[in-house]
Design an enzyme around this catalytic site. Sequence first.
Site, PDB file in Angstrom:
ATOM      1  N   LYS A  39      -8.694   6.341 -19.579  1.00  0.00           N
ATOM      2  CA  LYS A  39      -9.029   6.853 -20.912  1.00  0.00           C
ATOM      3  C   LYS A  39      -7.820   6.711 -21.845  1.00  0.00           C
ATOM      4  CE  LYS A  39     -12.682   7.712 -18.509  1.00  0.00           C
ATOM      5  NZ  LYS A  39     -12.973   8.994 -17.880  1.00  0.00           N
ATOM      6  N   ARG A  98       0.852  -1.198   0.000  1.00  0.00           N
ATOM      7  CA  ARG A  98       0.000   0.000   0.000  1.00  0.00           C
ATOM      8  C   ARG A  98       0.883   1.242   0.000  1.00  0.00           C
ATOM      9  NH1 ARG A  98      -1.515   1.625   4.686  1.00  0.00           N
ATOM     10  NH2 ARG A  98      -2.293  -0.380   5.428  1.00  0.00           N
ATOM     11  N   TYR A 121     -16.233  16.870 -15.012  1.00  0.00           N
ATOM     12  CA  TYR A 121     -16.674  15.477 -15.133  1.00  0.00           C
ATOM     13  C   TYR A 121     -17.768  15.205 -14.085  1.00  0.00           C
ATOM     14  CZ  TYR A 121     -16.401  10.399 -14.896  1.00  0.00           C
ATOM     15  OH  TYR A 121     -16.708   9.079 -14.888  1.00  0.00           O
ATOM     16  N   ASP A 124      -7.346  18.729 -14.233  1.00  0.00           N
ATOM     17  CA  ASP A 124      -7.655  17.374 -14.702  1.00  0.00           C
ATOM     18  C   ASP A 124      -7.294  17.352 -16.188  1.00  0.00           C
ATOM     19  OD1 ASP A 124      -8.890  15.126 -15.853  1.00  0.00           O
ATOM     20  OD2 ASP A 124     -10.558  15.154 -14.441  1.00  0.00           O
TER      21      ASP A 124
HETATM   22  C1  LIG Z   1     -13.466   9.339 -16.539  1.00  0.00           C
HETATM   23  C2  LIG Z   1     -13.037  10.641 -15.975  1.00  0.00           C
HETATM   24  C3  LIG Z   1     -12.762  10.793 -14.599  1.00  0.00           C
HETATM   25  C4  LIG Z   1     -12.963   9.657 -13.608  1.00  0.00           C
HETATM   26  O1  LIG Z   1     -12.046   8.634 -13.815  1.00  0.00           O
HETATM   27  P1  LIG Z   1     -12.331   7.082 -13.499  1.00  0.00           P
HETATM   28  O2  LIG Z   1     -11.082   6.425 -13.949  1.00  0.00           O
HETATM   29  O3  LIG Z   1     -13.549   6.689 -14.277  1.00  0.00           O
HETATM   30  O4  LIG Z   1     -12.574   6.979 -12.029  1.00  0.00           O
HETATM   31  C5  LIG Z   1     -12.315  12.027 -14.154  1.00  0.00           C
HETATM   32  N1  LIG Z   1     -12.163  13.066 -14.999  1.00  0.00           N
HETATM   33  C6  LIG Z   1     -12.424  12.968 -16.312  1.00  0.00           C
HETATM   34  C7  LIG Z   1     -12.220  14.164 -17.199  1.00  0.00           C
HETATM   35  C8  LIG Z   1     -12.877  11.759 -16.849  1.00  0.00           C
HETATM   36  O5  LIG Z   1     -13.147  11.679 -18.166  1.00  0.00           O
END
Ligand SMILES: *Cc1c(COP(=O)(O)O)cnc(C)c1O
Length: 378
Positions: free
Chosen positions: A195, A46, A98, A170
């Site tokens: 993604k 961890r 998001y 982000d």
């Molecule tokens: C998908 C997404 C998230 C969340 O990520 P997960 O891996 O699904 O938990 C956060 N920010 C953006 C811009 C996203 O497209």
Amino acid sequence: MRKKTRLIHGGITSDEHTGAVSVPVYQVSTYKQDGVGQHKGYEYSRTGNPTRFALEELIKELEGGCAGFAFGSGMAAITAVMMTFKQGDHVIFTDDVYGGTYRFVSKVINRFGIESSFVDTSETANIEAAITDKTKAVYVETPTNPLLKITDMKKVAELAKSRGLTFIVDNTFSTPYWQNPLEAGADIVIHSATKYLGGHSDVVAGLVVVNSEKTAEDVHFVMNSTGGVLGPQDSWLLMRGIKTLGVRMEEIESNTKSFVEFLETLSEVTTIYYPGLKNHKGRQVHETQAGGYGGMISFDVGSGERAGQVLRNVKYFTLAESLGAVESLISVPAMMTHASIPAQRRAELGITDGLIRVSIGLEDIEDLKEDFLQALRK
Ligand SMILES: *Cc1c(COP(=O)(O)O)cnc(C)c1O
């Protein structure tokens, strides 16, 4: 090292013991100590794991930061960053962040007394107007989902610095291949690596990169205390995905440009949102801070019925939430990702029933055009 080379040779890329050219999957939870406290840098997975560490070193280099952290999902990464704040703190967010981020800050972390405001961050004045004496951070997405709104990161960084605020970005949509927020003055970068970074719809992961030792300590403390870490197998899979990020993003870029040109010829398609369009608000700002426009396009086909017809009839576009994969994905935000937003608020934001969002993948672009056309005109 240039960026494509860094994707292959950045971070820790091999195993010094065997010469293996891929980092081994250290599928292990604990580490033998020679004496109490005498270990080789790892005590418990961890706290730290060699496969995860290799990934963390890689993303740190790709974003140009001072430390990287790998979490079990994008939301776990966002949670850890938000938990570095305390009761009474206030954070300003891009209004169309998001949906999962919106849900987390408005329904979960608010219960612990961390407050938030949502403003259109494409105008820096809106951020300035929302700052109170409790404000500790500004949290931005650029481009946003689904309307690809652009925020000027340098301007926000200047404002944040002058007011003593942490600036968080982000960077999921642009990836470190096209955009490096720390270079523009951000303090913390977050990715949903689920993604583009993973890129193959086969791993859920989140990454954080910070620009100072102090923030690194804070994030690692929360990570180790709350435990939302990424496992070794998924860390390995993510490193494997990142090696091809450059070729994927270049190919997605040309496919997406070509698809936008095609959409422009269709009478059924009214508004198109894509940062590379001449009339896209924020295009110039985007060009100063990003090397590519990315693979996301939103466009209006006029009605919810027509959008539904397209979704039912496409064969090569996969109807699914998520983005950034090898396969092209299609969704209708009003019915899917943004369904929880009241209809009137959706209308104000421009998220109409006929708005389709696509994430362009790596198929032959002519097949994608033919497929879309037959579905639209069926
Ligand atoms: C998908 C997404 C998230 C969340 O990520 P997960 O891996 O699904 O938990 C956060 N920010 C953006 C811009 C996203 O497209």
